[in-house]
Design a protein around this motif. Structure first.
Motif, PDB file in Angstrom:
ATOM      1  N   GLU A   1      -8.118  11.709   4.428  1.00  0.00           N
ATOM      2  CA  GLU A   1      -8.665  13.050   4.585  1.00  0.00           C
ATOM      3  C   GLU A   1     -10.035  13.175   3.944  1.00  0.00           C
ATOM      4  N   GLN A   2     -10.319  12.328   2.955  1.00  0.00           N
ATOM      5  CA  GLN A   2     -11.584  12.404   2.239  1.00  0.00           C
ATOM      6  C   GLN A   2     -12.567  11.312   2.661  1.00  0.00           C
ATOM      7  N   SER A   3     -12.141  10.377   3.514  1.00  0.00           N
ATOM      8  CA  SER A   3     -12.974   9.245   3.884  1.00  0.00           C
ATOM      9  C   SER A   3     -13.344   9.312   5.361  1.00  0.00           C
TER      10      SER A   3
ATOM     11  N   VAL B   1       0.857  -1.179   0.000  1.00  0.00           N
ATOM     12  CA  VAL B   1       0.000   0.000   0.000  1.00  0.00           C
ATOM     13  C   VAL B   1       0.897   1.234   0.000  1.00  0.00           C
ATOM     14  N   ASP B   2       0.436   2.285  -0.641  1.00  0.00           N
ATOM     15  CA  ASP B   2       1.191   3.530  -0.718  1.00  0.00           C
ATOM     16  C   ASP B   2       0.778   4.427   0.448  1.00  0.00           C
ATOM     17  N   PRO B   3       1.674   4.673   1.400  1.00  0.00           N
ATOM     18  CA  PRO B   3       1.307   5.485   2.572  1.00  0.00           C
ATOM     19  C   PRO B   3       0.828   6.886   2.194  1.00  0.00           C
ATOM     20  N   TYR B   4       1.416   7.484   1.166  1.00  0.00           N
ATOM     21  CA  TYR B   4       1.019   8.832   0.760  1.00  0.00           C
ATOM     22  C   TYR B   4      -0.388   8.830   0.159  1.00  0.00           C
ATOM     23  N   GLN B   5      -0.683   7.801  -0.605  1.00  0.00           N
ATOM     24  CA  GLN B   5      -2.025   7.668  -1.169  1.00  0.00           C
ATOM     25  C   GLN B   5      -3.056   7.447  -0.071  1.00  0.00           C
TER      26      GLN B   5
END
Length: 249
Positions: free
Chosen positions: A94-96, A84-88
């Motif tokens: 922030e949106q969930s 998994v990409d930590p930045y993604q």
């Protein structure tokens, strides 16, 4: 004087015992509330999209309309074939209405055979009651695998169904919850402390969800390397002759 002192000590002792009894009763009440939610809740996993970039959607259906005063934690144990990409994830959080905690640093570049398995802790929003239908989607990415020398063009990656954990703030006596068990996990996404959670045992053993990733053909390594070296040498000779002819330094 001694009689007064005796009365004061006795009263203090009685108040202490009452306070302990009240605390014990409150703890039992909160534990009773927690036990109401320990019925096995169906947990399912679905893998969407194709290729090296996928989405894993986990769905939990609780028995009641909403969980008041109960915290929920989903523990995903990922194989080394994905990352998994930590930045993604930080951007998505922030949106969930959920946040995610990684148990270790993620190297985005290493191939599957050099990577390690890892764990993520998913915390749904604590600003309100947990809905009856909880759904969390996490983007994952496939790692490159070793080339195959036996003609296989794909390799299988298994995604395990996450563990479902529950807890309340004031229930500390987690004994006698069979067949469920008490486990330790980070209290919040900040990972500042560890709390006791109740691990919900599923009604039946859940099989992992599998998908396939393409792998290279190991039998082509020698001819591809040889052809690449030959083309590189031809280009170098051609470029050298051109520079010599036109006296380009």
């Amino acid at each position: 004087m001694y009689f007064i002192l005796f009365c004061v000590v006795s009263a203090f002792t009685l108040l202490s015992k009452c306070h302990c009894v009240i605390e014990k009763d409150e703890n039992l009440n909160h534990c009773d509330i927690l036990r109401q939610w320990l019925d096995p809740s169906p947990v399912s996993v679905e893998v969407n999209k194709k290729g090296f970039h996928r989405e894993v959607t986990t769905t939990v259906k609780f028995r009641s309309e909403e969980l008041n005063g109960v915290r929920v934690l989903l523990v995903h144990r990922w194989p080394r074939g994905v990352y998994v990409d930590p930045y993604q994830l930080a951007s998505l959080s922030e949106q969930s209405d959920w946040q995610i905690l990684l148990d270790s640093a993620i190297d985005l570049e290493v191939p599957a055979h050099k990577a390690s398995e890892f764990v993520t802790y998913v915390y749904p929003s604590s600003t309100g009651p947990i809905p009856r239908l909880l759904k969390v989607t996490i983007p994952i990415h496939g790692r490159y695998h070793k080339p195959s020398f036996d003609g296989e063009m794909f390799t299988s990656v298994d995604i395990e169904v996450p563990e479902l954990l529950l807890r309340t703030e004031k229930c500390t006596q987690l004994d006698g919850l069979e067949p469920h068990t008490a486990v330790d996990a980070p209290c919040t996404v900040s990972n500042s402390s560890t709390c006791s959670w109740v691990k919900i045992k599923p009604q039946q053993e859940l099989n992992p969800v599998s998908f396939q990733l393409p792998v290279g053909d190991g039998s082509l390594v020698t001819p591809v390397c040889g052809a690449t070296l030959l083309v590189t040498m031809i280009c170098c000779v051609t470029l050298s002759k051109y520079m010599w002819k036109h006296q380009i330094i």
